[in-house]
Write a protein that holds these residues in place. Structure first.
Motif, PDB file in Angstrom:
ATOM      1  N   THR A 108       0.846  -1.191   0.000  1.00 43.97           N
ATOM      2  CA  THR A 108       0.000   0.000   0.000  1.00 43.97           C
ATOM      3  C   THR A 108       0.882   1.241   0.000  1.00 43.97           C
ATOM      4  O   THR A 108       1.864   1.310   0.738  1.00 43.97           O
ATOM      5  CB  THR A 108      -0.907   0.017   1.246  1.00 43.97           C
ATOM      6  N   THR A 109       0.556   2.219  -0.842  1.00 37.89           N
ATOM      7  CA  THR A 109       1.345   3.451  -0.939  1.00 37.89           C
ATOM      8  C   THR A 109       0.624   4.582  -0.212  1.00 37.89           C
ATOM      9  O   THR A 109      -0.396   5.083  -0.690  1.00 37.89           O
ATOM     10  CB  THR A 109       1.559   3.855  -2.410  1.00 37.89           C
ATOM     11  N   PRO A 110       1.112   5.017   0.957  1.00 33.71           N
ATOM     12  CA  PRO A 110       0.447   6.086   1.712  1.00 33.71           C
ATOM     13  C   PRO A 110       0.790   7.460   1.149  1.00 33.71           C
ATOM     14  O   PRO A 110       1.821   7.638   0.488  1.00 33.71           O
ATOM     15  CB  PRO A 110       1.011   5.913   3.119  1.00 33.71           C
ATOM     16  N   ALA A 111      -0.059   8.422   1.414  1.00 36.18           N
ATOM     17  CA  ALA A 111       0.185   9.805   0.971  1.00 36.18           C
ATOM     18  C   ALA A 111       1.065  10.494   2.011  1.00 36.18           C
ATOM     19  O   ALA A 111       0.602  11.276   2.848  1.00 36.18           O
ATOM     20  CB  ALA A 111      -1.132  10.537   0.806  1.00 36.18           C
ATOM     21  N   LEU A 112       2.367  10.200   1.964  1.00 36.94           N
ATOM     22  CA  LEU A 112       3.322  10.741   2.920  1.00 36.94           C
ATOM     23  C   LEU A 112       4.474  11.425   2.189  1.00 36.94           C
ATOM     24  O   LEU A 112       4.622  11.272   0.967  1.00 36.94           O
ATOM     25  CB  LEU A 112       3.875   9.613   3.805  1.00 36.94           C
ATOM     26  N   SER A 113       5.295  12.129   2.925  1.00 35.40           N
ATOM     27  CA  SER A 113       6.508  12.708   2.359  1.00 35.40           C
ATOM     28  C   SER A 113       7.482  11.585   2.019  1.00 35.40           C
ATOM     29  O   SER A 113       7.275  10.431   2.384  1.00 35.40           O
ATOM     30  CB  SER A 113       7.159  13.656   3.374  1.00 35.40           C
ATOM     31  N   ASP A 114       8.573  11.937   1.337  1.00 36.77           N
ATOM     32  CA  ASP A 114       9.566  10.921   0.982  1.00 36.77           C
ATOM     33  C   ASP A 114      10.127  10.237   2.225  1.00 36.77           C
ATOM     34  O   ASP A 114      10.300   9.017   2.251  1.00 36.77           O
ATOM     35  CB  ASP A 114      10.706  11.565   0.179  1.00 36.77           C
ATOM     36  N   THR A 115      10.403  11.031   3.262  1.00 41.91           N
ATOM     37  CA  THR A 115      10.906  10.449   4.513  1.00 41.91           C
ATOM     38  C   THR A 115       9.848   9.571   5.164  1.00 41.91           C
ATOM     39  O   THR A 115      10.142   8.477   5.657  1.00 41.91           O
ATOM     40  CB  THR A 115      11.326  11.559   5.495  1.00 41.91           C
ATOM     41  N   GLY A 116       8.611  10.039   5.155  1.00 41.84           N
ATOM     42  CA  GLY A 116       7.515   9.264   5.728  1.00 41.84           C
ATOM     43  C   GLY A 116       7.318   7.946   4.994  1.00 41.84           C
ATOM     44  O   GLY A 116       7.067   6.904   5.625  1.00 41.84           O
ATOM     45  N   LYS A 117       7.428   7.979   3.678  1.00 39.50           N
ATOM     46  CA  LYS A 117       7.293   6.752   2.894  1.00 39.50           C
ATOM     47  C   LYS A 117       8.402   5.758   3.229  1.00 39.50           C
ATOM     48  O   LYS A 117       8.165   4.555   3.317  1.00 39.50           O
ATOM     49  CB  LYS A 117       7.323   7.075   1.394  1.00 39.50           C
ATOM     50  N   LEU A 118       9.614   6.281   3.383  1.00 41.97           N
ATOM     51  CA  LEU A 118      10.739   5.397   3.695  1.00 41.97           C
ATOM     52  C   LEU A 118      10.535   4.722   5.055  1.00 41.97           C
ATOM     53  O   LEU A 118      10.751   3.511   5.195  1.00 41.97           O
ATOM     54  CB  LEU A 118      12.047   6.193   3.687  1.00 41.97           C
ATOM     55  N   ILE A 119      10.092   5.505   6.041  1.00 43.28           N
ATOM     56  CA  ILE A 119       9.825   4.937   7.367  1.00 43.28           C
ATOM     57  C   ILE A 119       8.703   3.899   7.271  1.00 43.28           C
ATOM     58  O   ILE A 119       8.793   2.811   7.857  1.00 43.28           O
ATOM     59  CB  ILE A 119       9.452   6.047   8.367  1.00 43.28           C
ATOM     60  N   TYR A 120       7.648   4.235   6.540  1.00 48.50           N
ATOM     61  CA  TYR A 120       6.524   3.309   6.359  1.00 48.50           C
ATOM     62  C   TYR A 120       6.996   2.012   5.707  1.00 48.50           C
ATOM     63  O   TYR A 120       6.595   0.918   6.122  1.00 48.50           O
ATOM     64  CB  TYR A 120       5.453   3.971   5.487  1.00 48.50           C
ATOM     65  N   ALA A 121       7.853   2.130   4.697  1.00 46.41           N
ATOM     66  CA  ALA A 121       8.361   0.941   4.001  1.00 46.41           C
ATOM     67  C   ALA A 121       9.185   0.077   4.954  1.00 46.41           C
ATOM     68  O   ALA A 121       9.036  -1.159   4.966  1.00 46.41           O
ATOM     69  CB  ALA A 121       9.212   1.359   2.797  1.00 46.41           C
ATOM     70  N   TYR A 122      10.048   0.707   5.738  1.00 44.98           N
ATOM     71  CA  TYR A 122      10.861  -0.053   6.705  1.00 44.98           C
ATOM     72  C   TYR A 122       9.977  -0.799   7.704  1.00 44.98           C
ATOM     73  O   TYR A 122      10.186  -1.986   7.989  1.00 44.98           O
ATOM     74  CB  TYR A 122      11.804   0.886   7.467  1.00 44.98           C
ATOM     75  N   VAL A 123       8.971  -0.102   8.237  1.00 46.06           N
ATOM     76  CA  VAL A 123       8.122  -0.694   9.270  1.00 46.06           C
ATOM     77  C   VAL A 123       7.275  -1.831   8.709  1.00 46.06           C
ATOM     78  O   VAL A 123       7.251  -2.943   9.263  1.00 46.06           O
ATOM     79  CB  VAL A 123       7.213   0.384   9.908  1.00 46.06           C
ATOM     80  N   THR A 124       6.572  -1.573   7.610  1.00 40.94           N
ATOM     81  CA  THR A 124       5.672  -2.602   7.076  1.00 40.94           C
ATOM     82  C   THR A 124       6.442  -3.789   6.527  1.00 40.94           C
ATOM     83  O   THR A 124       6.030  -4.944   6.726  1.00 40.94           O
ATOM     84  CB  THR A 124       4.768  -2.021   5.980  1.00 40.94           C
TER      85      THR A 124
END
Length: 474
Positions: A108-124
């Motif tokens: 799933t691709t969230p509507a986040l900043s580049d940093t937020g997306k990277l953190i989301y990718a690491y966590v999920t």
């Protein structure tokens, strides 16, 4: 055999066809997501999610190295699990739904900043790999307790790998057509992201159902006479002193480097080198299939042929020689692959079939060898730590996958890859290397490791007879 001895209490009836199929359903579920991770996750993160290739490569290395270390922890916990369903089956029951849900979140691709997306990718992604370990390690260990008979375990291993490749075939064949269907006719990024996520929803539901079937149709028969497991320190000491286990660990890592590099680079190869967009799609029952999806699916079908050939070949010339022969052939074919032109579609598919037959034949042999290691360890030490030993097989897969995926991301960046652009000559050279010389390094290393494996069929016959004699003394 003393206080540390274990005794096998097993039903004498042979395992039914229904139970063999039920066991196969478990790896059918695992392999659907395993192949999505191996073949599509890298390009999802770079071309759909929007992360740089080098960043993705580093993330894969960090998360998968941790996940590789997590596998033995799961094995240790599973060995010490006691329930009315056994040691390993409860994990299939309780983790099927979390496995599916976290898999959906990963794509799933969230509507986040580049940093937020990277953190989301690491966590999920980290959570996904942990829950994958938590369900797959007990599933793999189940092979060692469904029957004490090595021949039955070989048969179960064959069913396991056959259904694994069937699951991979289904996932790889249907995933991109489903993603394109759910994305609709709009070509913008939001619809593409939605299409990928909904396609994973379909796969995830199928996986959860298959895990429940595996739980319902299988039984655990092999049980130690002592209810209390030996101390963890003793189990780890026995494992680290198990020479054949170290050899299989090295061979497994190298084999997964070979597989992960080839799978992870395939979509790049067809998107940027072959340029599959220039070819007409193949339609069947109203569904349009792209070249890369067909290539990957054909590979899975060929893997099944390899699984079927593995048993008669290994019975004739031995598991060790069968493994080495398959990997030597795969090495030669992979190197030749580099010189194919983008218009050599027929040759590209033919060599994919041949290489995949070789790749498919080695994994049932590896699983059977891990079961041999468990018997060897029990005879040598008097302790049986099935979950811990089988967790190493998953650990080697994850670690090999980590190395292969990290190399793919880093080398894509090194060769100048830029997502969704026409690639430079150097980048195309690098993409071709991913399906030729680089995976060949993995096959060569795998041959070197397995050449040192000491547990021949003759030696295993002696080990099995000695174990049976000691059990009868209890």
């Amino acid at each position: 055999m003393g206080n540390t001895a274990s005794k096998i209490v097993a039903d004498k009836e042979r395992i039914s066809l229904k139970e063999k199929i039920g066991y196969g359903f478990g790896d059918m579920a695992s392999s659907m997501f395993w192949k999505l991770f191996g073949s599509y996750l890298m390009i999802f993160y770079t071309d759909v999610f929007g992360l740089p290739a080098a960043v993705v490569g580093t993330m894969f290395l960090i998360t998968r190295v941790w996940d590789s270390a997590f596998d033995p922890i799961v094995g240790v916990v599973a060995d010490r699990t006691h329930s009315r369903w056994g040691k390993f089956r409860p994990y299939l029951l309780y983790l099927a739904v979390p496995f599916a849900l976290i898999g959906i979140l990963t794509f799933t691709t969230p509507a986040l900043s580049d940093t937020g997306k990277l953190i989301y990718a690491y966590v999920t992604y980290s959570l996904m790999m942990m829950v994958y370990s938590a369900i797959n390690v007990p599933y793999a260990s189940l092979l060692g307790v469904m029957s004490p008979d090595p021949k039955e375990r070989n048969t179960l291993s064959t069913y396991r790998m056959t259904f694994a490749y069937i699951g991979s075939f289904i996932a790889l064949l249907l995933f991109m057509p489903m993603a394109n269907l759910f994305a609709g006719s709009e070509a913008d990024a939001v619809h593409e992201q939605r299409g990928w996520m909904l396609a994973v929803v379909v796969i995830a539901v199928m996986c959860a159902v298959l895990f429940y079937f595996c739980f319902a149709l299988t039984r655990e028969r092999v049980k130690p006479i002592k209810e209390k497991q030996s101390p963890l320190k003793e189990d780890l000491k026995n494992l680290l002193g198990n020479g054949p286990w170290w050899i299989l660990l090295g061979a497994g890592v190298a084999a997964l480097v070979f597989n992960s590099i080839r799978d992870g680079a395939t979509v790049y190869y067809f998107k940027y080198f072959v340029v599959e967009a220039d070819y007409a799609t193949v339609s069947l029952f109203g569904v349009s299939f792209v070249l890369s999806g067909l290539y990957l699916a054909v590979g899975q079908a060929a893997n099944i042929v390899g699984v079927i050939l593995a048993a008669p070949l290994s019975n004739r010339i031995g598991k060790k020689m069968t493994y080495m022969g398959a990997m030597v052939i795969a090495t030669v074919l992979s190197i030749i692959f580099y010189w194919f032109d983008k218009d050599d579609i027929a040759l590209i598919f033919v060599f994919q079939i041949l290489i995949s037959v070789c790749a498919g034949s080695i994994f049932p042999l590896l699983w059977s060898m891990y079961a041999d290691c468990a018997d060897y360890s029990e005879l040598r030490t008097g302790n049986r730590a099935t979950g811990l030993i089988f967790s190493s097989s998953s650990m080697s897969q994850k670690f090999g996958w980590a190395i292969g995926s990290a190399l793919t991301g880093w080398l894509l960046a090194y060769f100048g890859f830029r997502a969704n652009e026409i690639q430079s000559e150097e980048a195309i050279h690098g993409i071709k290397m991913f399906l030729s010389f680089l995976p060949a390094v993995g096959t060569v290393l795998s041959v070197i490791f397995i050449s040192m494996y000491p547990l021949s069929e003759k030696k295993m016959k002696v080990i099995t007879e000695e174990l049976e004699a000691k059990r009868k003394q209890q």
